[in-house]
Design a protein around this motif. Structure first.
Motif, PDB file in Angstrom:
ATOM      1  N   LEU A 302      -1.353  -1.704   0.142  1.00 27.72           N
ATOM      2  CA  LEU A 302      -1.080  -2.748  -0.772  1.00 27.72           C
ATOM      3  C   LEU A 302      -0.115  -2.217  -2.343  1.00 27.72           C
ATOM      4  O   LEU A 302      -0.456  -1.379  -2.053  1.00 27.72           O
ATOM      5  N   TRP A 305       0.084  -2.610  -7.771  1.00 25.46           N
ATOM      6  CA  TRP A 305      -1.250  -3.136  -9.001  1.00 25.46           C
ATOM      7  C   TRP A 305      -2.190  -3.483  -7.936  1.00 25.46           C
ATOM      8  O   TRP A 305      -3.439  -4.543  -9.321  1.00 25.46           O
ATOM      9  N   MET A 306      -1.825  -4.291  -7.473  1.00 23.98           N
ATOM     10  CA  MET A 306      -2.943  -4.604  -6.816  1.00 23.98           C
ATOM     11  C   MET A 306      -4.179  -4.746  -5.884  1.00 23.98           C
ATOM     12  O   MET A 306      -5.071  -5.145  -6.383  1.00 23.98           O
ATOM     13  N   LEU A 309      -5.986  -3.731  -9.475  1.00 30.19           N
ATOM     14  CA  LEU A 309      -6.742  -5.153  -9.540  1.00 30.19           C
ATOM     15  C   LEU A 309      -8.044  -5.000  -9.339  1.00 30.19           C
ATOM     16  O   LEU A 309      -9.067  -5.463  -9.639  1.00 30.19           O
ATOM     17  N   SER A 310      -7.803  -4.808  -7.280  1.00 36.01           N
ATOM     18  CA  SER A 310      -8.592  -5.091  -6.343  1.00 36.01           C
ATOM     19  C   SER A 310      -9.934  -4.677  -6.558  1.00 36.01           C
ATOM     20  O   SER A 310     -10.538  -4.351  -6.084  1.00 36.01           O
ATOM     21  N   PRO A 327     -10.031  -3.624  -2.581  1.00 39.27           N
ATOM     22  CA  PRO A 327      -9.252  -3.783  -1.444  1.00 39.27           C
ATOM     23  C   PRO A 327      -8.967  -4.967  -0.512  1.00 39.27           C
ATOM     24  O   PRO A 327      -7.885  -4.972   0.665  1.00 39.27           O
ATOM     25  N   ALA A 330      -8.443  -8.193  -0.953  1.00 34.55           N
ATOM     26  CA  ALA A 330      -6.867  -8.220  -1.779  1.00 34.55           C
ATOM     27  C   ALA A 330      -6.049  -7.786   0.245  1.00 34.55           C
ATOM     28  O   ALA A 330      -5.356  -8.745   0.143  1.00 34.55           O
ATOM     29  N   VAL A 334      -3.787 -10.866   1.420  1.00 39.10           N
ATOM     30  CA  VAL A 334      -2.881 -11.248   1.718  1.00 39.10           C
ATOM     31  C   VAL A 334      -2.228 -11.126   3.227  1.00 39.10           C
ATOM     32  O   VAL A 334      -1.439 -12.040   3.839  1.00 39.10           O
TER      33      VAL A 334
END
Length: 361
Positions: A302, A305-306, A309-310, A327, A330, A334
């Protein structure tokens, strides 16, 4: 009309029963999650044994699980117990006044007056910062002491969850492939989409555990080793702390070894401080860049930044297991949107197909 009503009623009951079953399993989220991860990570071992031993699913699953216990479970248990013991010892020293975190901060301030001037420009009072650092150290040591006590009192419950994890992992290793095929057949999302989603789950499990966790453990071990070599107190404790911090993107082990190096400079240990900084930058810092491509390979990643945050969101949601759960959610997010884009946007579908062909070429 009657048939449509029956269909809607059945689907409503199906959703309700599924949610109820999920609520039943929720207290066992951690052992079930790690059982699934064990099955994914040790699947190559299972395949290797299958090629040599033939069709012996029970034996192969049992040997694979024993390999997991010897290589992973026992070392982690030993590390956890040692970590809690050192945390309890640290708490006792702080309570007895043998360790004074505020004093260490004061020595750094005296050795680096520029730091005080910089903090004053930011309207940060050093006296308040010293008191906050002391309080934070006391709170952290109290947290470790409480968890050490809780671990001792709840050892039976912990061992029960560990046994449940290994029990479920055995059946997932033995019957995992057949279970996935049953789920693909039952789920109404389309076989191709479902295989894609299961593949994403396997990829993120490998990338998060085999990549992030192992890299974090290596960084923590390297950090604990240099602390031990330099004679810094509670080397194992700080090594585990660096491991946990290395799981969080952007943060990393530098939060521990850099302040330690500054303190060594402050008390005149120039050689030790220089060695620690050089070691932290060249050895601990580069371990991620060298090991992650080897361990993760071509598994899906990923954006940074994702991931951050995740991971933080997952930890806030379900605790320490969130570094995997976050993750995972996340990447499924996606994946669903990628499937939607590929199937309902002709331009995106053509571009994605062209990228796949170019990648294969």
């Amino acid at each position: 009309m009657s048939e449509k009503l029956e269909h809607m009623a059945f689907l409503s009951l199906l959703v309700a029963v599924t949610l109820l079953f999920g609520l039943l399993l929720w207290p066992f989220l951690a052992p079930l999650l790690w059982a699934a991860i064990i099955a994914v990570l040790f699947h190559p071992v299972q395949l290797w044994l299958s090629r040599r031993w033939g069709d012996r699913p029970n034996t192969i699953a049992l040997v694979t699980l024993l390999a997991c216990v010897v290589l992973v479970v026992i070392p982690v248990l030993f590390l956890l117990i040692s970590f809690l013991q050192q945390g309890l010892a640290l708490f006792e020293k702080i309570e007895a006044g043998q360790l004074q975190p505020g004093m260490y901060l004061e020595k750094v301030r005296a050795a680096f007056p520029g730091i005080q001037a910089f903090l004053e420009r930011l309207d940060i009072d050093m006296a308040t910062a010293r008191e906050n650092a002391a309080q934070a150290a006391v709170s952290a040591s109290q947290f470790l002491a409480r968890n050490a006590l809780a671990f001792g009192q709840g050892a039976f419950g912990f061992m029960l969850q560990l046994a449940l994890m290994l029990y479920v992992a055995f059946f997932l290793l033995r019957d995992g492939r057949a279970l996935i095929e049953h789920l693909i057949h039952a789920m109404p999302l389309g076989d191709e989409r479902e295989r894609h989603l299961f593949q994403k789950f396997a990829e993120v499990a490998r990338a998060t555990v085999k990549g992030n966790l192992l890299v974090a453990m290596v960084q923590g071990a390297l950090g604990g080793l240099i602390f031990w070599i330099l004679g810094l107190p509670a080397a194992l404790l700080w090594g585990v702390v660096m491991t946990v911090l290395s799981l969080i993107p952007v943060v990393g082990a530098g939060v521990v070894w850099l302040p330690a190096a500054l303190y060594l400079y402050a008390i005149g240990e120039l050689v030790a401080a220089t060695v620690l900084i050089a070691y932290g930058v060249l050895i601990i810092g580069l371990a991620d860049n060298i090991l992650r491509p080897i361990l993760v390979g071509r598994d899906t990643k990923l954006p940074d930044w994702m991931v951050l945050l995740s991971t933080l969101g997952g930890i806030a949601l379900v605790g320490i297991n969130g570094f995997v759960v976050g993750p995972l959610i996340a990447v499924l997010f996606v994946a669903f949107w990628q499937i939607f884009s590929d199937e309902f946007n002709p331009v995106t579908r053509i571009e994605h197909s062209a990228e796949e062909e170019a990648g294969e070429g």
